[in-house]
Design an enzyme around this catalytic site. Structure first.
Site, PDB file in Angstrom:
ATOM      1  N   GLU A 164       7.303  22.882 -19.739  1.00  0.00           N
ATOM      2  CA  GLU A 164       7.240  24.194 -20.388  1.00  0.00           C
ATOM      3  C   GLU A 164       7.567  25.352 -19.438  1.00  0.00           C
ATOM      4  OE1 GLU A 164       3.522  24.276 -22.616  1.00  0.00           O
ATOM      5  OE2 GLU A 164       4.323  22.801 -24.027  1.00  0.00           O
ATOM      6  N   GLU A 223       6.829  15.872 -25.719  1.00  0.00           N
ATOM      7  CA  GLU A 223       5.415  16.217 -25.956  1.00  0.00           C
ATOM      8  C   GLU A 223       5.214  16.881 -27.297  1.00  0.00           C
ATOM      9  OE1 GLU A 223       3.281  18.537 -22.895  1.00  0.00           O
ATOM     10  OE2 GLU A 223       2.239  19.493 -24.558  1.00  0.00           O
TER      11      GLU A 223
END
Length: 442
Positions: free
Chosen positions: A197, A295
């Site tokens: 991220e 994810e």
């Protein structure tokens, strides 16, 4: 020709329940809406499905009996009795689902003190038992959440910050040392993502990169370092974040041929958006590169018994697979009754929840929804064309290496649906109850 029907249905006890065989007959003319399968039109090959071996998951399993622990491992990794998982993800030192911030070095710019000793307590035994249960190595992707604090602009692992330019070389070497240490421990690492991220400042372990910074780090440091260390066969995955701007990020990085030569593909998360078409945009512009789901989870803590959570999994898996996705990795394999442990209170749900106080194991709807794909769509299966006339049904179809055809159909609606599954000149009638997911194996 016959088809086996497997269904999971809300409001019943049917969970991956085998509902019997469906006979195919000569296709008539007035049969209602059709679901047509065309094996001759083929798309991407899939690697498989899996989940993440976080310290939180591994620690949770250490808090229950050996029998319960092995039950859960078999529920995921056994090739017949479990979900037949073949993929895994690890975090390179700490993430939010660790017991706290930690790294593999002391304040040591030359990385001489590098050691994964901490992972030997919980994480590595978990992976080894999964491999033993599967009777075959897993394909493992590893991701960093943050460099060590002293390598960063904000001098802490949490709350974003950036990698200091003077530590780019040392940080690239860190990935190499991790891969080698894990392999010395008997766990092959398939590849790494550059950063989990990279477009988010989180209150937990996080580090920001612009697309240009990620491109340059791969091109000038990470790619060359893995090559120099004899690890150029390891895969590098960029982005490792949400779908919403995945295309723009991938385009910036992959348009540079010197960076792109080191990169296997793009990693996707499901938070923020269900813009599945962005995956096809990446594929269309860079057809020689790959796309992997790295994810996704249900945020906000445990939701025992919820059905919408499973449907979110089903919808996202179907949407991504129909847009060139090749591998799918869930987030935490298991969490405790709180949805942790998590060192900043970022509690989430997982397909399996363990009440460590009562030693009870709860299988959420998401566990069964994932199983409708992972148990039947085998590694190296190829997606094939489907056409559906029913507006309520979501569908994806694959052909396995043994030529069996797997069709997964989800009905999120409050009304039941029916179609005729058509293959070549034959058809079989299938009922899809409301709020159900079905797998048809031909």
């Amino acid at each position: 020709m016959d088809a086996k029907l497997i269904q999971t249905i809300k409001g019943t006890n049917d969970r991956l329940a085998e509902k019997g065989m469906l006979p195919f007959k000569e296709k008539g003319t007035k049969e209602g809406p059709a679901l047509k399968i065309t094996p001759g039109e083929r798309y991407q090959t899939v690697m498989g499905f899996g989940g993440a071996f976080t310290e939180a998951a591994a620690y949770t399993l250490s808090q229950i009996s050996k029998e319960k622990r092995m039950e859960i491992i078999e529920s995921y990794f056994h090739p017949v009795h479990g979900l037949a998982y073949s993929l895994g993800r690890t975090h390179i030192h700490s993430c939010d689902f660790s017991l706290g911030n930690y790294t593999y070095v002391e304040d040591d710019e030359e990385l001489r003190t590098f050691s994964i000793e901490r992972d030997h307590q919980y994480v590595i035994p978990f992976i080894k038992d999964a491999v033993k249960t599967r009777k075959e190595n897993l394909t493992i992707l590893s991701s960093p959440w943050s460099p060590p604090a002293w390598m960063k602009t904000n001098n802490e692992m949490n709350n974003g910050g950036k990698l200091l330019p003077e530590y780019q070389s040392a940080w690239a070497l860190y990935y190499s040392k991790y891969i080698k240490a894990m392999e010395e421990a008997g766990i092959p690492i398939w590849g790494v993502t550059v950063q989990n991220e990279p477009d988010a400042t989180q209150i937990w372990d996080s580090c920001r990169y612009t697309a240009e910074e990620e491109r340059d780090f791969v091109r000038d440091y990470l790619g060359p370092t893995l090559e120099k260390e004899g690890l150029d066969h390891k895969k590098i995955v960029i982005w490792d974040h949400n779908r919403d701007i995945a295309y723009e990020r991938a385009k910036t990085v992959l348009s540079d041929p010197e960076a792109a030569k080191y990169i296997w593909g793009t990693g996707i998360h499901w938070y923020v958006s269900e813009e599945f078409e962005n995956l096809t945009k990446i594929h269309n512009d860079f057809p020689d590169k790959h796309i992997m789901f790295t994810e996704g989870c249900i945020e906000g803590g445990v939701q025992l018994g919820a059905w919408h959570t499973g449907e979110r999994y089903g919808r996202n898996i179907i949407g991504d697979l129909n847009n060139w996705l090749e591998g799918w990795i869930d987030w935490n394999l298991v969490l405790n009754e709180q949805g942790g442990p998590n060192h900043v209170g970022n509690y989430c749900d997982a397909p399996i929840i363990v009440d460590t106080k009562k030693e009870q194991v709860h299988y959420n709807s998401s566990y069964y929804y994932i199983g409708h794909f992972s148990k039947y769509i085998k590694p190296n299966a190829v997606r094939i064309k489907h056409e559906i006339e029913h507006p309520a049904l979501q569908v994806v179809a694959f052909q396995n290496e043994d030529d069996s055809i797997v069709v997964v159909v989800m009905n999120e609606m409050d009304e039941a649906a029916q179609t005729n599954l058509v293959l070549e000149d034959q058809a079989c009638h299938v009922d899809f109850p409301s709020h159900s997911i079905s797998t048809v194996v031909i």
